[in-house]
Design a protein around this motif. Structure first.
Motif, PDB file in Angstrom:
ATOM      1  N   VAL A  79       0.836  -1.205   0.000  1.00  0.00           N
ATOM      2  CA  VAL A  79       0.000   0.000   0.000  1.00  0.00           C
ATOM      3  C   VAL A  79       0.872   1.256   0.000  1.00  0.00           C
ATOM      4  O   VAL A  79       0.603   2.214  -0.729  1.00  0.00           O
ATOM      5  CB  VAL A  79      -0.968  -0.017   1.206  1.00  0.00           C
ATOM      6  N   VAL A  80       1.945   1.246   0.796  1.00  0.00           N
ATOM      7  CA  VAL A  80       2.832   2.412   0.856  1.00  0.00           C
ATOM      8  C   VAL A  80       3.510   2.636  -0.488  1.00  0.00           C
ATOM      9  O   VAL A  80       3.598   3.778  -0.976  1.00  0.00           O
ATOM     10  CB  VAL A  80       3.871   2.232   1.993  1.00  0.00           C
ATOM     11  N   VAL A  81       3.999   1.569  -1.128  1.00  0.00           N
ATOM     12  CA  VAL A  81       4.683   1.712  -2.418  1.00  0.00           C
ATOM     13  C   VAL A  81       3.720   2.210  -3.488  1.00  0.00           C
ATOM     14  O   VAL A  81       4.073   3.090  -4.285  1.00  0.00           O
ATOM     15  CB  VAL A  81       5.346   0.366  -2.822  1.00  0.00           C
ATOM     16  N   VAL A  82       2.515   1.663  -3.523  1.00  0.00           N
ATOM     17  CA  VAL A  82       1.534   2.107  -4.521  1.00  0.00           C
ATOM     18  C   VAL A  82       1.201   3.582  -4.320  1.00  0.00           C
ATOM     19  O   VAL A  82       1.146   4.358  -5.292  1.00  0.00           O
ATOM     20  CB  VAL A  82       0.263   1.222  -4.459  1.00  0.00           C
ATOM     21  N   ASN A  83       1.006   3.994  -3.069  1.00  0.00           N
ATOM     22  CA  ASN A  83       0.719   5.409  -2.811  1.00  0.00           C
ATOM     23  C   ASN A  83       1.911   6.300  -3.152  1.00  0.00           C
ATOM     24  O   ASN A  83       1.734   7.405  -3.671  1.00  0.00           O
ATOM     25  CB  ASN A  83       0.299   5.620  -1.363  1.00  0.00           C
ATOM     26  N   ALA A  84       3.135   5.844  -2.868  1.00  0.00           N
ATOM     27  CA  ALA A  84       4.324   6.629  -3.208  1.00  0.00           C
ATOM     28  C   ALA A  84       4.440   6.784  -4.727  1.00  0.00           C
ATOM     29  O   ALA A  84       4.789   7.867  -5.224  1.00  0.00           O
ATOM     30  CB  ALA A  84       5.574   5.968  -2.640  1.00  0.00           C
ATOM     31  N   LEU A  85       4.154   5.712  -5.478  1.00  0.00           N
ATOM     32  CA  LEU A  85       4.198   5.814  -6.939  1.00  0.00           C
ATOM     33  C   LEU A  85       3.131   6.765  -7.468  1.00  0.00           C
ATOM     34  O   LEU A  85       3.392   7.527  -8.409  1.00  0.00           O
ATOM     35  CB  LEU A  85       4.041   4.432  -7.566  1.00  0.00           C
ATOM     36  N   LYS A  86       1.941   6.724  -6.881  1.00  0.00           N
ATOM     37  CA  LYS A  86       0.893   7.654  -7.301  1.00  0.00           C
ATOM     38  C   LYS A  86       1.324   9.104  -7.055  1.00  0.00           C
ATOM     39  O   LYS A  86       1.108   9.978  -7.894  1.00  0.00           O
ATOM     40  CB  LYS A  86      -0.409   7.366  -6.551  1.00  0.00           C
ATOM     41  N   ILE A  87       1.920   9.350  -5.905  1.00  0.00           N
ATOM     42  CA  ILE A  87       2.383  10.705  -5.584  1.00  0.00           C
ATOM     43  C   ILE A  87       3.490  11.120  -6.533  1.00  0.00           C
ATOM     44  O   ILE A  87       3.510  12.246  -7.039  1.00  0.00           O
ATOM     45  CB  ILE A  87       2.828  10.786  -4.109  1.00  0.00           C
ATOM     46  N   LEU A  88       4.432  10.196  -6.796  1.00  0.00           N
ATOM     47  CA  LEU A  88       5.528  10.502  -7.708  1.00  0.00           C
ATOM     48  C   LEU A  88       5.016  10.811  -9.110  1.00  0.00           C
ATOM     49  O   LEU A  88       5.474  11.762  -9.756  1.00  0.00           O
ATOM     50  CB  LEU A  88       6.515   9.325  -7.755  1.00  0.00           C
ATOM     51  N   LEU A  89       4.048  10.028  -9.594  1.00  0.00           N
ATOM     52  CA  LEU A  89       3.473  10.295 -10.909  1.00  0.00           C
ATOM     53  C   LEU A  89       2.718  11.624 -10.933  1.00  0.00           C
ATOM     54  O   LEU A  89       2.763  12.344 -11.939  1.00  0.00           O
ATOM     55  CB  LEU A  89       2.560   9.150 -11.331  1.00  0.00           C
ATOM     56  N   ALA A  90       2.050  11.953  -9.852  1.00  0.00           N
ATOM     57  CA  ALA A  90       1.337  13.227  -9.789  1.00  0.00           C
ATOM     58  C   ALA A  90       2.311  14.400  -9.813  1.00  0.00           C
ATOM     59  O   ALA A  90       2.085  15.399 -10.512  1.00  0.00           O
ATOM     60  CB  ALA A  90       0.465  13.289  -8.539  1.00  0.00           C
TER      61      ALA A  90
END
Length: 155
Positions: A79-90
């Motif tokens: 969950v943390v990695v998926v959220n970090a990737l979403k933030i990075l893409l944003a």
């Protein structure tokens, strides 16, 4: 025929329980029905079960964590990695939407690659430094693991 006169019985209301219902079926007869006792017993049983549940909840959570520790940690990391990737893409999308920002970052990356090429790969003495660094890294790998990797055996 003689009229029969029945004597009415007086019931003191203060002597009755709170759960007692008085029902008059015929004149002069008084009967007591205690229908609320069953209801209060059910309420007390349910409240006891709820109280027991809340008492045992911390222990149940600790037992659940100890039993499924690896899965909980793995799921949390996912969950943390998926959220970090979403933030990075944003953030990357936001930077790309700024005029000239993406072009400037591309120029910075290209200049860094050119600097690395000039610094390490054009002169023979710096090439030798790179080769020596790679050899020292190779020497740190145990020899039997490297042989197993070449043969395709499992480590």
């Amino acid at each position: 025929m003689k009229d029969q006169v029945q004597q009415l019985e007086y019931v003191d209301p203060s002597s009755l329980d709170d759960t007692t219902i008085i029902k008059i079926s015929e004149p002069g007869q008084v009967s007591r029905l205690s229908s609320n006792n069953n209801f209060t017993n059910q309420i007390s049983k349910v409240s006891q079960k709820v109280s027991d549940f809340w008492e045992r909840l911390p222990g149940n959570i600790v037992n659940f964590y100890h039993e499924y520790k690896f899965l909980i940690i793995s799921f949390t990391l996912l969950v943390v990695v998926v959220n970090a990737l979403k933030i990075l893409l944003a953030v990357t999308g936001a930077i790309n939407s700024i005029p000239l920002a993406s072009t400037i970052f591309e120029l910075i990356g290209l200049s860094y690659v050119i600097w690395i090429i000039f610094r390490y790969f054009l002169k023979s003495n710096t090439q030798q430094e790179v080769v020596n660094e790679i050899d020292s890294l190779k020497s740190q790998i145990p020899e039997e693991d490297a042989e197993k990797g070449r043969r395709g055996d499992e480590i």
